[in-house]
Design a protein around this motif. Structure first.
Motif, short mmCIF file in Angstrom:
data_model
loop_
_atom_site.label_atom_id
_atom_site.label_comp_id
_atom_site.label_asym_id
_atom_site.label_seq_id
_atom_site.Cartn_x
_atom_site.Cartn_y
_atom_site.Cartn_z
N UNK A 186 -14.96 11.67 -23.78
CA UNK A 186 -13.84 11.81 -22.87
C UNK A 186 -14.29 11.76 -21.42
N UNK A 187 -13.38 11.41 -20.56
CA UNK A 187 -13.67 11.40 -19.14
C UNK A 187 -14.02 12.81 -18.70
N UNK A 188 -15.20 13.04 -18.17
CA UNK A 188 -15.61 14.42 -17.85
C UNK A 188 -14.81 15.00 -16.70
N UNK A 189 -14.47 16.29 -16.85
CA UNK A 189 -13.79 16.98 -15.77
C UNK A 189 -14.80 17.32 -14.68
N UNK A 190 -16.06 17.53 -15.10
CA UNK A 190 -17.10 17.93 -14.17
C UNK A 190 -18.11 16.81 -14.00
N UNK A 218 -9.16 28.80 -29.56
CA UNK A 218 -9.07 30.24 -29.37
C UNK A 218 -8.88 30.61 -27.90
N UNK A 219 -9.16 29.68 -26.98
CA UNK A 219 -9.03 29.94 -25.56
C UNK A 219 -7.73 29.37 -24.96
N UNK A 220 -6.77 29.05 -25.79
CA UNK A 220 -5.54 28.41 -25.31
C UNK A 220 -4.75 29.29 -24.35
N UNK A 221 -4.93 30.61 -24.44
CA UNK A 221 -4.21 31.52 -23.54
C UNK A 221 -4.90 31.68 -22.20
N UNK A 222 -6.06 31.01 -22.02
CA UNK A 222 -6.88 31.21 -20.82
C UNK A 222 -6.76 30.07 -19.81
N UNK A 223 -5.67 29.33 -19.85
CA UNK A 223 -5.51 28.19 -18.94
C UNK A 223 -5.41 28.65 -17.48
N UNK A 224 -5.75 27.80 -16.54
CA UNK A 224 -5.74 28.18 -15.13
C UNK A 224 -4.42 28.81 -14.70
N UNK A 256 -15.14 27.02 -19.77
CA UNK A 256 -14.27 26.49 -18.71
C UNK A 256 -12.81 26.73 -19.08
N UNK A 257 -11.96 26.80 -18.08
CA UNK A 257 -10.55 27.13 -18.30
C UNK A 257 -9.79 26.05 -19.08
N UNK A 258 -10.36 24.85 -19.19
CA UNK A 258 -9.71 23.80 -19.97
C UNK A 258 -10.31 23.68 -21.36
N UNK A 259 -11.19 24.61 -21.73
CA UNK A 259 -11.85 24.64 -23.05
C UNK A 259 -12.73 23.42 -23.33
N UNK A 260 -13.17 22.74 -22.30
CA UNK A 260 -13.99 21.55 -22.51
C UNK A 260 -15.49 21.81 -22.42
N UNK A 299 -29.55 33.28 -11.91
CA UNK A 299 -28.18 33.46 -12.41
C UNK A 299 -28.16 34.18 -13.75
N UNK A 300 -27.32 35.19 -13.85
CA UNK A 300 -27.29 36.07 -15.01
C UNK A 300 -25.92 36.08 -15.67
N UNK A 301 -25.13 37.13 -15.43
CA UNK A 301 -23.82 37.28 -16.05
C UNK A 301 -22.71 37.11 -15.03
N UNK A 302 -21.49 36.81 -15.51
CA UNK A 302 -20.37 36.66 -14.60
C UNK A 302 -19.10 36.20 -15.29
N UNK A 303 -18.43 35.20 -14.69
CA UNK A 303 -17.17 34.72 -15.24
C UNK A 303 -16.58 33.63 -14.38
N UNK A 304 -15.45 33.11 -14.82
CA UNK A 304 -14.77 32.00 -14.15
C UNK A 304 -13.50 32.51 -13.48
N UNK A 305 -13.24 32.03 -12.28
CA UNK A 305 -12.04 32.45 -11.54
C UNK A 305 -10.78 32.10 -12.31
N UNK A 306 -9.67 32.77 -11.96
CA UNK A 306 -8.41 32.58 -12.68
C UNK A 306 -7.92 31.14 -12.63
N UNK A 307 -8.19 30.46 -11.51
CA UNK A 307 -7.74 29.07 -11.40
C UNK A 307 -8.76 28.08 -11.97
N UNK A 308 -9.90 28.59 -12.41
CA UNK A 308 -10.90 27.73 -13.05
C UNK A 308 -11.79 26.97 -12.12
N UNK A 309 -11.69 27.19 -10.81
CA UNK A 309 -12.44 26.36 -9.85
C UNK A 309 -13.78 26.93 -9.44
#
Length: 410
Positions: A29-33, A82-88, A309-313, A347-357
């Protein structure tokens, strides 16, 4: 991690899911990143090892054995993700007015730094005593818990106001998870060799599960919520635990000398599990239902934290030992890019912003936090915090309920 003895409810009927196998797409697929800085090498391939099947797991493989999910668990929005509820931007109603903050536990400074992500500035530093390891969102999303295992306590934060509350005495809370039905908190008592099931609000003990491995600390849950797999950092083991029975139903020693498993995440389709290994510098690929290792994928020195990633890709893999982040493409099972953080970085632990950016990661051995663009991995900010920042939590995050750690929401 260091070499120290270093979870309203939706009531519904869960549809019975038959095992399914979706064909892999032949075209990538066309990469988002786009490939980011440091992506000089061709994507790494799966490496076969003795006793393991080589090659990437097929995309869309069967998630779990067919059957009803854990009673009381909100049903998945999408049986294939399983991550469908985690969209941006898909914030639950109860978190929409919460302060947008990054909470950074400073293990070596006995404090939590609070960052405003809009300005990339530390707005306050709060002493918490002992040695804080992770900041963990509760199942109902209404409390953030600071895990202070050295001080033997959990410190609540009100995410609406950012106010730190009165600590609750809890023995050795290295990490914290919640069962998918919200019924129990699970304290990963690393030094005690226990997983302690507790009341998710009062933290009163319900059951103590002693495990026959060393350094139990990270976990993730099957799509049906009926089992979880936890990593045992110091003995190189994985354990599989039945959620209803609260019993170990399997133990697996990783097939390499001195394996040191860290974070663990399940693929969107639920058919594959990924385990970061700091010592072998890559991720183990597992079949969770069969509880077998399929293969190993080298990613970079000191593979540690895993984030979706917020798009599950993509799976973001923090390589603490070399200051980079690898991107694993879920569709192909191969690495698609590597982002090198400029200069010295850990780089250790963290997370992704709500908007996924933005990918937020603590810099464990450099007293700093990194904000990376998920578009191409470039460094947006490098923020000085306390000593040995560890399991930071960016809040709020999309999703309906939390399974714990720094934010595993579904």
């Amino acid at each position: 991690m260091t070499a120290r003895l270093v979870t309203g409810r939706i009531v519904a009927v869960l549809v019975l899911i038959g095992a399914f196998v979706a064909a892999c797409s032949a075209a990538k697929p066309e990469p988002e990143h786009p490939a980011g800085p440091g992506d000089d090498n061709a994507p790494a391939n799966m490496t076969g090892m003795p006793g393991m099947s080589g090659g990437p797991a097929p995309s869309g493989s069967a998630a779990t054995n067919p059957g009803a999910g854990l009673p009381g668990m909100p049903p998945l929005l999408d049986a294939h993700d399983v991550y469908a509820a985690d969209r941006p931007g898909a914030l639950a109603e109860q978190v929409r007015n919460d302060q947008v903050r990054v909470y950074v536990p400073n293990l070596g400074s006995d404090s939590v730094s609070v960052i405003d992500p809009a300005t990339f500035k530390v707005i306050k530093t709060v002493p918490v005593g002992g040695g804080p390891q992770h900041v963990v969102p509760a199942w109902d999303l209404r409390t953030l818990w600071v895990n202070d295992n050295t001080g033997n306590k959990l410190v609540p934060i009100d995410p609406a106001t950012g106010t730190f509350g009165k600590a609750i005495p809890v023995d050795d809370p290295y990490n914290l998870y919640f069962t998918p039905d919200g019924k129990y908190a699970m304290v990963m008592s690393e030094a005690r060799h226990k997983i302690v099931f507790r009341d998710p609000h009062t933290m009163a003990i319900v059951k103590e599960l002693t495990v026959n491995c060393s350094g139990v600390n990270h976990a993730d849950f099957s799509p049906d919520g009926r089992y979880f797999i936890a990593t045992c950092e110091f003995s190189g083991d994985l354990i599989k635990v039945d959620v209803v029975r609260q019993e170990v139903i399997g133990q697996l020693h990783l097939p390499k000398d001195h394996a040191m498993p860290q974070d663990i995440k399940i693929s969107p389709d639920g058919g594959t599990w990924y385990v970061a290994d700091m010592q072998t510098s890559g991720v183990w690929i597992l079949d969770g239902d069969q509880f077998k290792v399929r293969s190993f994928l080298a990613t970079g020195a000191g593979a540690h934290g895993l984030y979706v990633s917020r798009d599950s890709k993509y799976l973001y893999i923090a390589n603490r030992g070399e200051g980079s982040v690898s991107l694993l493409d879920f569709a192909t099972g191969a690495l698609s890019a590597k982002w090198k953080i400029p200069g010295r970085a850990s780089p250790d632990m963290g997370g992704v912003s709500a908007d996924g950016t933005v990918l937020w990661l603590s810099g464990r051995y450099d007293g700093e936090v990194y904000a990376l663009s998920t578009a191409d991995g470039h460094l947006l900010a490098r923020i000085k915090v306390g000593t040995q920042p560890h399991g930071l939590c960016i809040w709020p995050q999309p999703g309906r309920y939390s399974l714990g750690h720094t934010g595993i929401l579904r």
